[in-house]
Design a protein around this motif. Structure first.
Motif, mmCIF file in Angstrom:
data_model
loop_
_atom_site.group_PDB
_atom_site.id
_atom_site.type_symbol
_atom_site.label_atom_id
_atom_site.label_comp_id
_atom_site.label_asym_id
_atom_site.label_seq_id
_atom_site.Cartn_x
_atom_site.Cartn_y
_atom_site.Cartn_z
ATOM 1 N N PRO A 93 -12.321 -49.178 -2.038
ATOM 2 C CA PRO A 93 -13.146 -49.509 -0.869
ATOM 3 C C PRO A 93 -12.735 -48.795 0.400
ATOM 4 C CG PRO A 93 -12.740 -51.477 -2.141
ATOM 5 C CD PRO A 93 -11.911 -50.389 -2.768
ATOM 6 N N GLU A 104 -21.230 -48.953 -4.279
ATOM 7 C CA GLU A 104 -21.275 -50.381 -4.581
ATOM 8 C C GLU A 104 -20.408 -50.696 -5.792
ATOM 9 O OE1 GLU A 104 -24.687 -53.920 -4.953
ATOM 10 O OE2 GLU A 104 -25.242 -51.811 -5.217
ATOM 11 N N LYS A 106 -20.030 -53.893 -8.684
ATOM 12 C CA LYS A 106 -20.655 -55.106 -9.204
ATOM 13 C C LYS A 106 -19.761 -55.715 -10.279
ATOM 14 C CE LYS A 106 -25.437 -54.008 -8.155
ATOM 15 N NZ LYS A 106 -26.828 -54.250 -8.550
ATOM 16 N N ARG A 228 -30.571 -59.774 -2.015
ATOM 17 C CA ARG A 228 -29.578 -59.168 -1.148
ATOM 18 C C ARG A 228 -29.347 -60.108 0.034
ATOM 19 N NH1 ARG A 228 -28.295 -54.524 -2.365
ATOM 20 N NH2 ARG A 228 -30.336 -53.856 -3.132
ATOM 21 N N THR A 232 -24.563 -56.099 2.742
ATOM 22 C CA THR A 232 -23.315 -55.874 2.004
ATOM 23 C C THR A 232 -23.261 -56.623 0.683
ATOM 24 O OG1 THR A 232 -22.100 -55.518 4.071
ATOM 25 C CG2 THR A 232 -20.800 -56.062 2.117
ATOM 26 N N TYR A 233 -23.696 -57.889 0.660
ATOM 27 C CA TYR A 233 -23.515 -58.743 -0.509
ATOM 28 C C TYR A 233 -24.844 -59.059 -1.196
ATOM 29 C CZ TYR A 233 -18.967 -59.424 1.677
ATOM 30 O OH TYR A 233 -17.741 -59.211 2.262
ATOM 31 N N VAL A 263 -21.142 -55.778 -4.109
ATOM 32 C CA VAL A 263 -20.589 -55.523 -2.777
ATOM 33 C C VAL A 263 -20.838 -54.064 -2.439
ATOM 34 C CG1 VAL A 263 -18.553 -55.524 -1.300
ATOM 35 C CG2 VAL A 263 -18.788 -57.258 -3.096
ATOM 36 N N LYS A 264 -21.630 -53.784 -1.394
ATOM 37 C CA LYS A 264 -21.929 -52.421 -0.965
ATOM 38 C C LYS A 264 -20.993 -51.993 0.166
ATOM 39 C CE LYS A 264 -26.028 -50.765 -0.377
ATOM 40 N NZ LYS A 264 -25.986 -49.634 -1.337
#
Length: 265
Positions: A93, A104, A106, A228, A232-233, A263-264
């Protein structure tokens, strides 16, 4: 400067989770590779008293054992991949924010070999982890899909997967429930490797518990319907399917359905 800070920050009675790996009790550590024993993972609470600067003096010691976890030997072949992926998840990250290549991550839990669109034979749950990368410019001509890699580990020691492909995402109903939210649909196409059975003899008890997949290299499709929560989440219902498209002598295929979080960056 860092040493000065460390010597002044107290960390009294800090409890940390610890893992101790070893062979399952009663199993020999010296086994042929084709019959790898299961692993017993002992989970402890580790207690550290003092300051960071005193680690060499006081050390870290376990206070008590919590519980053991048995990892099926069928999943052990993929466990190293997921351990490495877990470490990568902690490190990437920060790199992603700087370089923008990781888009992202997942993670999800699935019902393995779900009876949706098929007949269920195999059991257990699948734990999944997937990395999606920023779409390169040369993929614009096909809708700017994101390259992805991922894997699924089965908790019952049955069919595990490692895969790669392309993912297309369409957002709709923006700001439906709150500012910045959206619903989305995602579709993925790709392929991957599995360690399942290729051709199970139909006259054996194994035929009632394992699928004949026809090949260890299969096509893979995924369909997600999600929400979404913020840019972000996200959370989504996820369905995926692997098969050889009837190119092999056997082609029972596998379906997974579950829920995963994204999580982007």
């Amino acid at each position: 400067m860092i040493d000065a800070i460390l010597t002044t920050v107290p960390f009294f009675n800090l409890d940390l989770a610890g893992l101790s790996l070893g062979p399952e009790p009663g199993r020999s550590q010296h086994r042929p590779s084709q019959s790898i024993p299961a692993l017993m993972v002992d989970v402890y609470i580790w207690r550290f008293q003092g300051t960071i600067a005193r680690v060499p003096d006081q050390g870290i010691r376990p206070s008590h054992r919590l519980f053991p976890i048995t990892i099926p030997r069928g999943a052990m072949r993929f466990s190293h991949l997921f351990l490495a992926a877990g470490v990568v998840t902690l490190v990437l990250p920060g790199i992603a924010k700087a370089d923008g290549f990781l888009d992202e991550i997942k993670a999800g839990v699935y019902e393995h070999d779900a009876s949706v669109f098929g007949h269920q034979k195999e059991t257990g749950a699948d734990a999944g982890l997937e990395f999606l990368f920023a779409s390169p410019s040369f993929l614009t001509i096909i809708g700017s899909p994101r390259p992805m890699i991922g894997g699924l580990v089965n908790t019952a020691g049955q069919t595990n997967q490692a895969y790669a492909g392309l993912t297309w995402t369409w957002d709709f109903l923006h700001n439906a429930l709150r500012t910045g939210d959206a619903f989305f649909v995602e579709g993925s196409l790709g392929g991957g490797y599995n360690d399942g059975r290729i051709n199970v003899n139909g006259n054996t008890p194994e035929a009632e518990k394992r699928k004949s997949l026809g090949s260890n290299i299969l096509f893979r499709e995924d369909l997600d319907l999600g929400y979404r929560i913020t840019p972000t989440y996200s959370v989504a219902v996820s369905y995926n399917h692997i098969s050889n498209a009837d190119l092999g002598v056997r082609n029972e295929g596998l379906n997974d359905i579950g829920i995963r979080l994204g999580v982007k960056f």
